[in-house]
Enzyme design. Structure first.
Site, PDB file in Angstrom:
ATOM      1  N   PRO A  94       0.822  -1.215   0.000  1.00 38.10           N
ATOM      2  CA  PRO A  94       0.000   0.000   0.000  1.00 38.10           C
ATOM      3  C   PRO A  94       0.858   1.268   0.000  1.00 38.10           C
ATOM      4  O   PRO A  94       0.359   2.352  -0.278  1.00 38.10           O
ATOM      5  CB  PRO A  94      -0.831  -0.114   1.282  1.00 38.10           C
ATOM      6  N   GLU A 121       2.592  -7.205   8.323  1.00 33.86           N
ATOM      7  CA  GLU A 121       2.849  -5.761   8.207  1.00 33.86           C
ATOM      8  C   GLU A 121       3.846  -5.460   7.092  1.00 33.86           C
ATOM      9  O   GLU A 121       4.389  -4.369   7.026  1.00 33.86           O
ATOM     10  CB  GLU A 121       3.329  -5.198   9.544  1.00 33.86           C
ATOM     11  N   ARG A 159      -4.799  -8.449 -20.352  1.00 33.25           N
ATOM     12  CA  ARG A 159      -5.758  -8.100 -21.393  1.00 33.25           C
ATOM     13  C   ARG A 159      -5.191  -7.092 -22.394  1.00 33.25           C
ATOM     14  O   ARG A 159      -5.816  -6.851 -23.432  1.00 33.25           O
ATOM     15  CB  ARG A 159      -7.087  -7.612 -20.807  1.00 33.25           C
ATOM     16  N   ASP A 174     -11.437   1.556 -23.967  1.00 31.74           N
ATOM     17  CA  ASP A 174     -11.659   1.449 -22.532  1.00 31.74           C
ATOM     18  C   ASP A 174     -11.759   2.796 -21.853  1.00 31.74           C
ATOM     19  O   ASP A 174     -11.154   3.761 -22.276  1.00 31.74           O
ATOM     20  CB  ASP A 174     -10.487   0.722 -21.854  1.00 31.74           C
TER      21      ASP A 174
HETATM   22 CL1  6GU Z   1      -0.430  -3.701  -3.234  1.00 35.34          CL
HETATM   23  N1  6GU Z   1      -1.112  -4.365  -0.757  1.00 35.34           N
HETATM   24  C1  6GU Z   1      -1.851  -4.226   0.344  1.00 35.34           C
HETATM   25  N2  6GU Z   1      -1.615  -5.029   1.384  1.00 35.34           N
HETATM   26  N3  6GU Z   1      -2.815  -3.325   0.476  1.00 35.34           N
HETATM   27  C2  6GU Z   1      -3.040  -2.539  -0.579  1.00 35.34           C
HETATM   28  C3  6GU Z   1      -2.313  -2.633  -1.758  1.00 35.34           C
HETATM   29  C4  6GU Z   1      -1.318  -3.569  -1.824  1.00 35.34           C
HETATM   30  N4  6GU Z   1      -2.756  -1.703  -2.616  1.00 35.34           N
HETATM   31  C5  6GU Z   1      -3.731  -1.069  -1.972  1.00 35.34           C
HETATM   32  N5  6GU Z   1      -3.907  -1.560  -0.756  1.00 35.34           N
END
Ligand code: 6GU
Length: 237
Positions: A94, A121, A159, A174
């Site tokens: 994230p 984590e 795709r 798209d």
């Molecule tokens: Cl790539 N991993 C995690 N754990 N949470 C996320 C993410 C990735 N992308 C958005 N939220």
């Protein structure tokens, strides 16, 4: 193109047998490998995590299994990989760079992607320092691990490969391919539960249809995505 996934949940990747990605594999346009990270542990408990230096909640994925996995999959050391590699190593986090359609197109130009799916984590930061070409997030929310994110990216990339989409569903139309959301689409019947199909779409006037779709795309984009640039003004609306 080849896609490899390293994970402690290999069963998570069952959907890669299905649909567009599954068919691309059957045709030989796509090779997929799914690898259990615990293969590269060296203790009887097959341990992949440990507590964080400096304290804090949760557990961190240990670097050694990741290093062994990437060494074996690439056939390279981390130094060799950084110097030159056929493989592009993607760590899902994230805290990564936001994924979008342009990023998908860039990844689709690579012959080989290796997705490292962390849990807990996250992965010890030295793994990314040593090996990662990309650290990617799929949006501003937190998932329990990188597996779902890797599947999202794999589908968006697959795709775009030559021959994967039929002509009828060409990727050029798209949402986002031109920076706008797609216009609404309809099929038969011409009226359903009191709701008619917009008359212009049944008119046979291809110029009027193209103009209507463009107008709908602009309206939708302004209403739903004020963060996207307005292509008529070049400014935010
Ligand atoms: Cl790539 N991993 C995690 N754990 N949470 C996320 C993410 C990735 N992308 C958005 N939220």
């Amino acid at each position: 193109m080849r896609l490899d996934f390293v994970t402690i949940f290999p069963d998570y990747f069952a959907p890669l047998e299905l649909s567009l990605v599954g068919k691309a594999r059957e045709r030989g346009d796509l090779q997929v490998g799914v690898h259990d990270l615990r293969t590269w542990t060296d203790d009887v408990h097959r341990t992949v995590d440990d507590s964080p230096y400096g304290g804090g909640p949760g557990m961190i994925m240990k670097p050694e299994p990741w290093g062994r996995a990437l060494h074996e999959l690439t056939g390279q050391s981390a130094d060799e990989h950084r110097a030159s590699s056929a493989a592009r190593i993607v760590v899902l986090t994230p805290a990564g760079r936001p994924f979008d359609q342009a990023y998908a197109a860039d990844l689709a130009a690579s012959p080989w992607l290796i997705f490292c799916c962390g849990r807990y984590e996250g992965i010890d930061a030295r793994v990314s320092d040593a090996w990662a070409d990309d650290e990617i997030s799929i949006g501003d929310y937190v998932l329990a691990g990188g597996e779902a994110a890797a599947l999202v990216i794999a589908e968006a990339v697959a795709r775009l490969l030559p021959g994967v989409l039929g002509n009828a569903e060409s990727a050029g139309d798209d949402s986002f391919a031109d920076g706008l959301l797609e216009a609404p689409a309809y099929t038969r019947p011409p009226e359903w539960e009191g709701r008619p199909v917009p008359e212009v779409l049944r008119s046979g006037d291809h110029g009027a249809i193209a103009s209507w779709r463009r107008e709908q795309s602009l309206l939708r984009t302004r209403q739903r995505r004020p963060d996207l640039p307005d292509p008529t003004t070049g400014s935010q609306t």
